[in-house]
Scaffold this motif. Structure first.
Motif, PDB file in Angstrom:
ATOM      1  N   LEU A 170      53.027 -37.720  -8.749  1.00 59.03           N
ATOM      2  CA  LEU A 170      53.823 -37.729  -9.591  1.00 59.03           C
ATOM      3  C   LEU A 170      53.956 -36.668  -9.798  1.00 59.03           C
ATOM      4  N   GLU A 171      55.170 -36.012 -10.333  1.00 63.45           N
ATOM      5  CA  GLU A 171      55.790 -34.997 -11.075  1.00 63.45           C
ATOM      6  C   GLU A 171      56.113 -34.828 -12.353  1.00 63.45           C
ATOM      7  N   GLN A 172      56.059 -33.687 -12.911  1.00 65.63           N
ATOM      8  CA  GLN A 172      55.978 -34.486 -14.967  1.00 65.63           C
ATOM      9  C   GLN A 172      57.543 -34.700 -15.265  1.00 65.63           C
ATOM     10  N   ASP A 173      58.905 -34.221 -13.816  1.00 64.76           N
ATOM     11  CA  ASP A 173      59.711 -34.369 -14.177  1.00 64.76           C
ATOM     12  C   ASP A 173      60.686 -35.823 -13.446  1.00 64.76           C
ATOM     13  N   ASP A 174      59.813 -36.098 -13.367  1.00 60.66           N
ATOM     14  CA  ASP A 174      60.383 -37.125 -11.832  1.00 60.66           C
ATOM     15  C   ASP A 174      61.004 -38.451 -12.972  1.00 60.66           C
ATOM     16  N   GLN A 175      61.594 -39.455 -12.403  1.00 60.92           N
ATOM     17  CA  GLN A 175      62.216 -40.157 -13.910  1.00 60.92           C
ATOM     18  C   GLN A 175      60.981 -41.291 -13.617  1.00 60.92           C
ATOM     19  N   THR A 176      60.516 -41.527 -12.585  1.00 64.07           N
ATOM     20  CA  THR A 176      59.320 -42.319 -12.136  1.00 64.07           C
ATOM     21  C   THR A 176      58.580 -41.802 -13.260  1.00 64.07           C
ATOM     22  N   CYS A 177      57.895 -41.028 -13.780  1.00 62.75           N
ATOM     23  CA  CYS A 177      56.748 -40.868 -14.705  1.00 62.75           C
ATOM     24  C   CYS A 177      56.960 -41.009 -15.997  1.00 62.75           C
ATOM     25  N   ARG A 178      58.290 -40.597 -16.000  1.00 60.90           N
ATOM     26  CA  ARG A 178      59.143 -41.262 -17.594  1.00 60.90           C
ATOM     27  C   ARG A 178      59.276 -42.644 -17.504  1.00 60.90           C
ATOM     28  N   GLN A 179      59.783 -43.952 -16.431  1.00 55.95           N
ATOM     29  CA  GLN A 179      60.185 -44.858 -16.283  1.00 55.95           C
ATOM     30  C   GLN A 179      58.527 -45.741 -16.563  1.00 55.95           C
ATOM     31  N   LYS A 196      54.722 -47.954 -23.585  1.00 54.69           N
ATOM     32  CA  LYS A 196      54.903 -48.111 -24.793  1.00 54.69           C
ATOM     33  C   LYS A 196      55.571 -49.187 -24.958  1.00 54.69           C
ATOM     34  N   VAL A 197      56.688 -50.074 -24.043  1.00 58.31           N
ATOM     35  CA  VAL A 197      56.489 -51.428 -24.634  1.00 58.31           C
ATOM     36  C   VAL A 197      56.007 -52.551 -24.485  1.00 58.31           C
ATOM     37  N   LEU A 198      54.975 -52.382 -23.477  1.00 55.55           N
ATOM     38  CA  LEU A 198      54.415 -53.482 -23.084  1.00 55.55           C
ATOM     39  C   LEU A 198      53.268 -53.553 -23.706  1.00 55.55           C
ATOM     40  N   GLU A 199      52.590 -52.347 -24.543  1.00 55.70           N
ATOM     41  CA  GLU A 199      51.933 -51.932 -25.774  1.00 55.70           C
ATOM     42  C   GLU A 199      52.484 -52.363 -26.637  1.00 55.70           C
ATOM     43  N   LYS A 200      53.513 -52.987 -27.083  1.00 54.18           N
ATOM     44  CA  LYS A 200      53.700 -52.567 -28.631  1.00 54.18           C
ATOM     45  C   LYS A 200      53.692 -54.329 -28.670  1.00 54.18           C
ATOM     46  N   GLU A 201      54.331 -54.837 -27.329  1.00 46.77           N
ATOM     47  CA  GLU A 201      53.595 -56.787 -27.190  1.00 46.77           C
ATOM     48  C   GLU A 201      52.294 -57.152 -27.292  1.00 46.77           C
ATOM     49  N   GLY A 202      51.381 -56.429 -27.494  1.00 43.46           N
ATOM     50  CA  GLY A 202      50.008 -56.516 -26.927  1.00 43.46           C
ATOM     51  C   GLY A 202      49.239 -55.960 -26.378  1.00 43.46           C
ATOM     52  N   TYR A 203      49.585 -55.776 -25.371  1.00 49.63           N
ATOM     53  CA  TYR A 203      48.814 -54.827 -23.644  1.00 49.63           C
ATOM     54  C   TYR A 203      47.642 -54.202 -23.962  1.00 49.63           C
ATOM     55  N   GLN A 204      46.858 -54.376 -23.897  1.00 44.87           N
ATOM     56  CA  GLN A 204      46.178 -52.841 -23.842  1.00 44.87           C
ATOM     57  C   GLN A 204      45.721 -52.370 -22.929  1.00 44.87           C
ATOM     58  N   PHE A 205      45.912 -51.568 -22.449  1.00 44.96           N
ATOM     59  CA  PHE A 205      45.857 -50.775 -21.173  1.00 44.96           C
ATOM     60  C   PHE A 205      44.551 -49.583 -20.788  1.00 44.96           C
ATOM     61  N   GLU A 206      44.046 -49.020 -21.969  1.00 46.81           N
ATOM     62  CA  GLU A 206      42.747 -47.952 -21.879  1.00 46.81           C
ATOM     63  C   GLU A 206      42.279 -49.338 -21.897  1.00 46.81           C
ATOM     64  N   ALA A 207      41.934 -50.639 -21.923  1.00 47.77           N
ATOM     65  CA  ALA A 207      40.609 -50.984 -22.022  1.00 47.77           C
ATOM     66  C   ALA A 207      41.063 -52.147 -20.208  1.00 47.77           C
ATOM     67  N   MET A 219      51.590 -49.032 -12.232  1.00 42.95           N
ATOM     68  CA  MET A 219      52.152 -47.571 -11.660  1.00 42.95           C
ATOM     69  C   MET A 219      52.514 -47.861 -10.270  1.00 42.95           C
ATOM     70  N   ARG A 220      51.552 -49.146  -9.502  1.00 44.12           N
ATOM     71  CA  ARG A 220      52.558 -48.717  -7.977  1.00 44.12           C
ATOM     72  C   ARG A 220      52.975 -49.830  -8.173  1.00 44.12           C
ATOM     73  N   SER A 221      54.030 -50.310  -8.898  1.00 42.36           N
ATOM     74  CA  SER A 221      54.626 -51.320  -8.778  1.00 42.36           C
ATOM     75  C   SER A 221      56.317 -50.240  -9.322  1.00 42.36           C
ATOM     76  N   ALA A 222      55.804 -49.743 -10.392  1.00 41.93           N
ATOM     77  CA  ALA A 222      57.142 -48.526 -10.252  1.00 41.93           C
ATOM     78  C   ALA A 222      57.215 -47.974  -9.341  1.00 41.93           C
ATOM     79  N   ILE A 223      56.484 -47.294  -8.342  1.00 43.50           N
ATOM     80  CA  ILE A 223      56.670 -46.257  -7.135  1.00 43.50           C
ATOM     81  C   ILE A 223      56.421 -47.679  -6.167  1.00 43.50           C
ATOM     82  N   ALA A 224      57.125 -49.048  -5.413  1.00 40.57           N
ATOM     83  CA  ALA A 224      56.876 -49.205  -4.636  1.00 40.57           C
ATOM     84  C   ALA A 224      55.683 -49.579  -4.106  1.00 40.57           C
ATOM     85  N   GLN A 225      54.604 -49.284  -5.033  1.00 41.26           N
ATOM     86  CA  GLN A 225      53.648 -49.560  -3.634  1.00 41.26           C
ATOM     87  C   GLN A 225      52.498 -50.790  -4.019  1.00 41.26           C
TER      88      GLN A 225
END
Length: 545
Positions: free
Chosen positions: A360-369, A375-386, A395-401
């Motif tokens: 991914l590239e930093q200016d890639d819209q997918t990265c920002r998406q 942030k939305v999912l973590e606000k709902e209660g998801y915890q991805f660091e664990a 992430m693979r869903s976002a890039i169709a992989q």
């Protein structure tokens, strides 16, 4: 021999096994001994054969297939008061163990002599001398552990030094000063060791057969590692401790912290670089064998020891790891982790993508998406660091992989709770695979178990590798307890294929639905693992042990 050479003495199998909650079988002890042997630990204390018949069998089993690098040591006390060493059954058991080296502990503190042993100070000296002389006459090399040394020295300096002098004259090759109660502080350790070396000039000679000092510290004051380092800097050449700091009460000096500090920071020679690179693996292997969860936040070997969560930290580490890492994690067998959470920035997402083999590239819209969705999912209660496996799927869903190998069409769970103990569950699941609808039913000892079994039953015909997967951990967290029974629930499920572990997450007001989300993603991720090579740094690269 290098002047910086240190001798590591591991007592996990004896002192470490005295920790509350640890019970080692003979097979457990053999497994741990072989892990330590591969680590190149010079001395491994195997146990007290006179006090525990199981330890005798351990020593005999090792004779059948000896260790390659390590000396195994039998442990025992001095002879009992008013006896003859040659006739003491405890010492006969030590000889029966057949080890070349033996560790004998004796009393240094006059309080213990009079109140614990109920004997005289002179008889205690005779016990030390008689025991060591007898063992030396039987061809054994002796390590003398001066029990309660620092307390004894502070209470009665002259008598404590007499015990060491007696041990030296009786043939001890090592004098190990023990902070048995764990109450000493580093400055005291330094001062007392310097005074001991001055009082016993033999300890300052450098010949190959010269007696040497060692240190054995406990962690009751939280200073076991600091005390051991202070002792080494004051002249101790043997360091005793345990893997992961296991031990009675608050534990012993943690060798997983001591060894890298002594070798990487202070320049002492403890093990070879190749052996040092096995440290993290050994730490986690031992925790698995003793059936205690690894401490994720342990220095050096913890899963979080080189984890970076804050966006500024991640950005800096990407440019130069020295900005937030005191050593290179690979030298002790650990690895860097970029943690994803609602505090993450684009640097976290980019770094995590690289660890998954995603470009991914930093200016890639997918990265920002991805960051926005995180942030939305973590606000709902998801915890991805664990639950890094779930984040990789996101992430693979976002890039169709993200391959969709099955589609859930619905499930039902029926529980039949008796008024005794057991609660059986029956799960019915409808799932579509390759356009074919499947309906399966399975039982379990709870709703999550039943759902897991039903899903596996439906999918295993198409994906036989699922038979290798199993759940290793299940955690439930109520996120808004003020909502009572309608509270939102977060479920973390850890899965394994026998070689790797990965964690997935589900969130819902329905605990069964949240569990099912995590179980489904766990199976999906396991299939992803089997279908492609796993990039370096992926959570799938983290071994079980």
């Amino acid at each position: 021999m290098s002047s910086n050479q240190l001798w590591i003495y591991d007592t996990t199998l004896r002192d470490g096994a005295q920790r509350e909650g640890i019970a080692l079988s003979i097979e457990d002890k053999l497994k741990i001994a072989r892990k330590l042997d591969k680590m190149g630990v010079p001395f491994i204390e195997g146990g007290w054969p006179g006090a525990n018949p199981k330890d005798v069998q351990f020593f005999w089993r090792l004779k059948e297939t000896p260790l390659e690098h390590s000396e195994v040591v039998a442990f025992c006390s001095t002879r009992r008061p008013n006896r003859v060493a040659a006739e003491d059954s405890l010492l006969q058991a030590i000889l029966t163990a057949g080890t070349h080296w033996v560790a004998i502990f004796g009393k240094s503190w006059d309080l213990h002599v009079t109140e614990g042993l109920h004997t005289t100070l002179e008889e205690n000296l005779a016990m030390i001398g008689d025991t060591l002389e007898y063992l030396r006459s039987q061809g054994r090399r002796v390590i003398y552990d001066a029990e309660h040394w620092f307390d004894g020295y502070k209470a009665n300096r002259d008598y404590a030094l007499k015990t060491l002098r007696t041990a030296l004259e009786a043939g001890a090759e090592w004098l190990v000063l023990c902070d048995t109660n764990g109450g000493a502080l580093p400055h005291e350790v330094t001062q007392i060791i310097e005074e001991v070396r001055e009082a016993l000039p033999e300890l300052q000679t450098t010949g190959e057969n010269s007696p040497r000092l060692g240190i054995h510290t406990h962690n009751d004051g939280g200073t076991a590692v600091a005390n051991a380092i202070a002792a080494v800097m004051a002249g101790a050449k043997m360091v005793q401790g345990t893997i992961n700091g296991y031990g009675e009460r608050c534990g012993n000096a943690n060798l997983c912290t001591l060894i890298p500090n002594l070798q990487l920071k202070l320049g002492y020679d403890c093990v070879t670089p190749e052996q040092l690179a096995r440290l993290t693996l050994t730490s986690r292997a031992v925790s698995e064998i003793v059936n205690l969860a690894p401490d994720d936040h342990a220095p050096f070997v913890g899963r979080s020891a080189f984890a970076h969560k804050g966006g500024i930290h991640v950005s800096a580490v990407a440019k130069n790891p020295l900005t937030y890492e005191h050593i290179t994690p690979e030298v002790i067998g650990n690895r860097r982790r970029i943690v994803i959470s609602d505090q993450s920035g684009l640097s976290n997402v980019l770094a995590k993508a690289r660890s998954f083999g995603i470009d991914l590239e930093q200016d890639d819209q997918t990265c920002r998406q991805i960051l926005a969705e995180l942030k939305v999912l973590e606000k709902e209660g998801y915890q991805f660091e664990a639950a890094e496996a779930s984040f990789e799927l996101l992430m693979r869903s976002a890039i169709a992989q993200r391959p969709h190998r099955f589609h859930l069409k619905g499930f039902q769970v029926h529980c039949n709770a008796s008024d005794v103990i057991e609660s059986n569950a029956l799960a019915t699941i409808k799932v579509s695979v390759n356009g074919e609808d499947l309906l399966e039913v399975a039982e379990g000892n709870g709703p999550v178990s039943a759902l897991d079994q039903a899903l596996r039953k439906a999918l295993v015909r198409f994906y036989p590798q699922i038979a290798e997967f199993y759940l290793t951990d299940y955690k439930v967290r109520i996120l808004d307890s003020n909502s009572g029974t309608s509270a939102k629930t977060r479920v973390l499920v850890e899965s394994s294929n026998g070689e790797q572990r990965w964690t997935t997450v589900g969130v819902s007001t329905n605990i069964i639905d949240a569990s099912y989300q995590a179980v489904v993603e766990g199976i999906e991720y396991g299939l992803l693992l089997r279908s492609q090579s796993v990039p370096e740094g992926s959570p799938l690269k983290a071994p079980i042990l």
